[in-house]
Design a protein around this motif. Structure first.
Motif, PDB file in Angstrom:
ATOM      1  N   LYS A  73       0.825  -1.211   0.000  1.00 54.57           N
ATOM      2  CA  LYS A  73       0.000   0.000   0.000  1.00 54.57           C
ATOM      3  C   LYS A  73       0.861   1.264   0.000  1.00 54.57           C
ATOM      4  N   LEU A  74       2.150   1.111   0.193  1.00 55.45           N
ATOM      5  CA  LEU A  74       3.089   2.235   0.088  1.00 55.45           C
ATOM      6  C   LEU A  74       3.798   2.088  -1.243  1.00 55.45           C
ATOM      7  N   LEU A  75       3.639   3.071  -2.107  1.00 49.94           N
ATOM      8  CA  LEU A  75       4.122   2.935  -3.480  1.00 49.94           C
ATOM      9  C   LEU A  75       4.998   4.111  -3.888  1.00 49.94           C
ATOM     10  N   ARG A  76       5.853   3.819  -4.860  1.00 54.23           N
ATOM     11  CA  ARG A  76       6.615   4.918  -5.440  1.00 54.23           C
ATOM     12  C   ARG A  76       5.799   5.599  -6.547  1.00 54.23           C
ATOM     13  N   GLN A  77       4.926   4.805  -7.212  1.00 53.95           N
ATOM     14  CA  GLN A  77       4.101   5.335  -8.309  1.00 53.95           C
ATOM     15  C   GLN A  77       2.643   4.982  -8.077  1.00 53.95           C
ATOM     16  N   GLY A  78       1.733   5.877  -8.423  1.00 54.06           N
ATOM     17  CA  GLY A  78       0.320   5.530  -8.416  1.00 54.06           C
ATOM     18  C   GLY A  78      -0.035   4.799  -9.696  1.00 54.06           C
ATOM     19  N   ALA A  79      -1.213   4.129  -9.706  1.00 54.83           N
ATOM     20  CA  ALA A  79      -1.622   3.389 -10.897  1.00 54.83           C
ATOM     21  C   ALA A  79      -2.133   4.322 -11.984  1.00 54.83           C
ATOM     22  N   GLU A  80      -2.694   5.439 -11.569  1.00 56.70           N
ATOM     23  CA  GLU A  80      -3.279   6.353 -12.547  1.00 56.70           C
ATOM     24  C   GLU A  80      -2.907   7.780 -12.205  1.00 56.70           C
ATOM     25  N   GLY A  81      -3.628   8.711 -12.754  1.00 57.86           N
ATOM     26  CA  GLY A  81      -3.364  10.139 -12.557  1.00 57.86           C
ATOM     27  C   GLY A  81      -3.129  10.516 -11.102  1.00 57.86           C
ATOM     28  N   GLY A  82      -2.400  11.592 -10.903  1.00 58.12           N
ATOM     29  CA  GLY A  82      -1.976  11.953  -9.563  1.00 58.12           C
ATOM     30  C   GLY A  82      -3.025  12.667  -8.719  1.00 58.12           C
ATOM     31  N   ALA A  83      -4.141  13.067  -9.324  1.00 57.35           N
ATOM     32  CA  ALA A  83      -5.080  13.943  -8.630  1.00 57.35           C
ATOM     33  C   ALA A  83      -5.592  13.361  -7.313  1.00 57.35           C
TER      34      ALA A  83
END
Ligand code: ATP
Ligand code: MG
Length: 435
Positions: free
Chosen positions: A163-173
């Motif tokens: 649940k702690l990620l360097r990148q999100g799966a989609e847009g940053g909003a």
């Protein structure tokens, strides 16, 4: 004597037995020769009856003036009684006060007047003492158990992804940023990329029930910032209909198991859970859009979703329905969505709705590296930032698909709750981080 655990519900079957119960004192009423104490434990409420002449006078004195919601332990004999609510009462021989509640209570537990949701959530531990509120969480637990059983029967492996990620799966909003030892990191919005990586790992059928975090700035009755996401991913599916059929079967099984379990435990929410008659209607996006007299460029809004749900109920008699064949334009940001080879303007994506509420989104994913990278670039995502995700596609990726289902929304729908916050023990939203 056994520990006083959730005994209230069993007392009708224990006539004549000596038992020890413990719980919160809901009410104490003395009426001349008799006094009644209602004691609520984790399974229900027991009437404790004190009778002048039979009951030790010291017990009357102990209860007299004791604040509501104090915690008491009572030992006594179970006795059938036509006058008490559940046909049974407890004649006490010993009584102990375990904890005295302060006065006044910030939220009444047995008040007839309903409190505002915000007040209820501010004092959630008192709110959760209400049997009607507890019933929601019994429903929720049965639903999760029903899902786990339905997945197990179909050969799925339960997994947990970070649940702690360097990148999100989609847009940053809607990403929550966290300070990870001085470097930026994010809370997972969805396990999307990891569950696909597990398909690359050859696990074939995986599911996860875990929190997902979204910085939803809007204040609605169906969005919260921390929700339980039930995600599944399946290898070797190419036709989106195979994915829908799996999801449909799993939902039907889980909802039926929930209904049966709640009927068995006399949960008041049981009667509101619909009996399902699959198949659920499949409504192509374009058909739903045409019926609403609108185009294919963006996703349905809240009122449109409601109208689609009402129509499904009216025309097909089904509370659940699929909206299929999402246009590629609507899923432009969803770079991992597969676009149909015969018609790139449509994806293999669908939503599952329940009475006008979006419950799940899913579909076939793009498993071909070149097309995936092309979709990423078109969505404005730099493939170089997703090297470890893309590695899965470089060394043998089965065709696959899956879905993400909002557990809280399904509980909200099945329990008929006006607000999703009521479906979570301690909900989080833009304004609430406590309790
Ligand atoms: P919506 O359009 O309703 O905001 P979404 O399409 O952004 O939802 P998905 O990314 O498709 O949501 O997530 C899968 C499922 O997770 C949704 O169908 C919904 O049931 C649930 N979900 C998504 N966001 C939230 C949220 N903020 N609070 C509660 N549940 C959510
Ligand atoms: Mg969605």
């Amino acid at each position: 004597m056994p520990l006083p655990r959730r005994l209230s519900r069993e007392l009708p079957e224990r006539d004549g037995e000596s038992v020890r119960i413990a719980g919160h004192l809901e009410e104490y009423r003395a009426l001349g020769g008799v006094a009644f104490a209602l004691v609520r434990d984790g399974s229900g409420t027991t009437q404790v009856t004190l009778k002048k002449g039979t009951t030790d006078p010291a017990l009357f004195a102990t209860l007299e003036g004791l604040a509501r919601e104090s915690v008491v332990e009572v030992e006594g004999t179970v006795s059938r009684s036509t006058k008490s609510r559940r046909g049974v009462e407890l004649l006490p021989s010993r009584l102990e006060i375990l904890s005295v509640a302060e006065v006044p209570l910030p939220l009444g537990v047995v008040d007839r007047v309903p409190a505002e949701l915000n007040v209820r959530l501010d004092h959630r531990i008192l709110d959760l003492r209400k049997p009607a509120v507890r019933a929601v969480f019994e429903l929720r637990a049965e639903l999760l158990a029903g899902f786990r059983a339905a997945f197990a029967r179909r050969g799925f492996l339960e997994v947990e992804t970070p649940k702690l990620l360097r990148q999100g799966a989609e847009g940053g909003a809607t990403l929550f940023a966290v300070d990870y030892f001085g470097a930026p990191a994010f809370l997972a919005q969805s396990p999307q990329l990891y569950k696909q990586m597990l398909i690359a790992a050859g696990l074939e059928r995986v599911f996860e029930i875990a929190p997902a975090f979204r910085a939803e700035p809007s204040d609605t009755v169906r969005h919260i910032t921390e929700f339980a996401s039930l995600d599944a991913e399946v290898g070797y599916v190419t036709d989106p209909e195979e994915i829908r059929a799996l999801l449909e079967g799993i939902v039907v099984d889980a909802v039926a198991a929930t209904r049966e379990a709640l009927l068995r435990s006399a949960n008041p929410l049981a009667s509101g859970i619909p009996e399902l008659h699959p198949p659920f209607p499949r409504i192509p996006f374009a058909t739903a859009a045409a019926a609403l007299g609108r185009g294919l460029d963006d996703d349905f809004g809240t009122d449109e979703e409601k109208a689609i749900g009402e129509r499904a109920e009216r025309e097909h008699g089904s509370p659940f329905y699929f909206v299929t064949d999402y246009p590629s334009a609507v899923k432009a940001g969803t770079f991992y969505a597969w676009r149909r080879d015969d018609d790139p303007s449509r994806t293999g994506y669908f939503d599952l709705g329940f009475r006008g509420l979006e419950i799940a989104s899913g579909g076939r994913r793009e498993h071909r590296l070149d097309r995936l990278q092309e979709n990423m670039r078109r969505a404005g995502v730099d493939p170089a930032r997703f090297a470890s995700y893309l590695e899965g596609f470089r060394f043998g990726m089965p065709p696959h698909g899956g879905w993400g289902l909002g557990v809280d929304r399904l509980v909200q729908g099945l329990a008929g709750l006006p607000n999703i916050r009521e479906a979570r023990l301690f909900p989080r939203d833009r304004y609430r981080l406590e309790p």
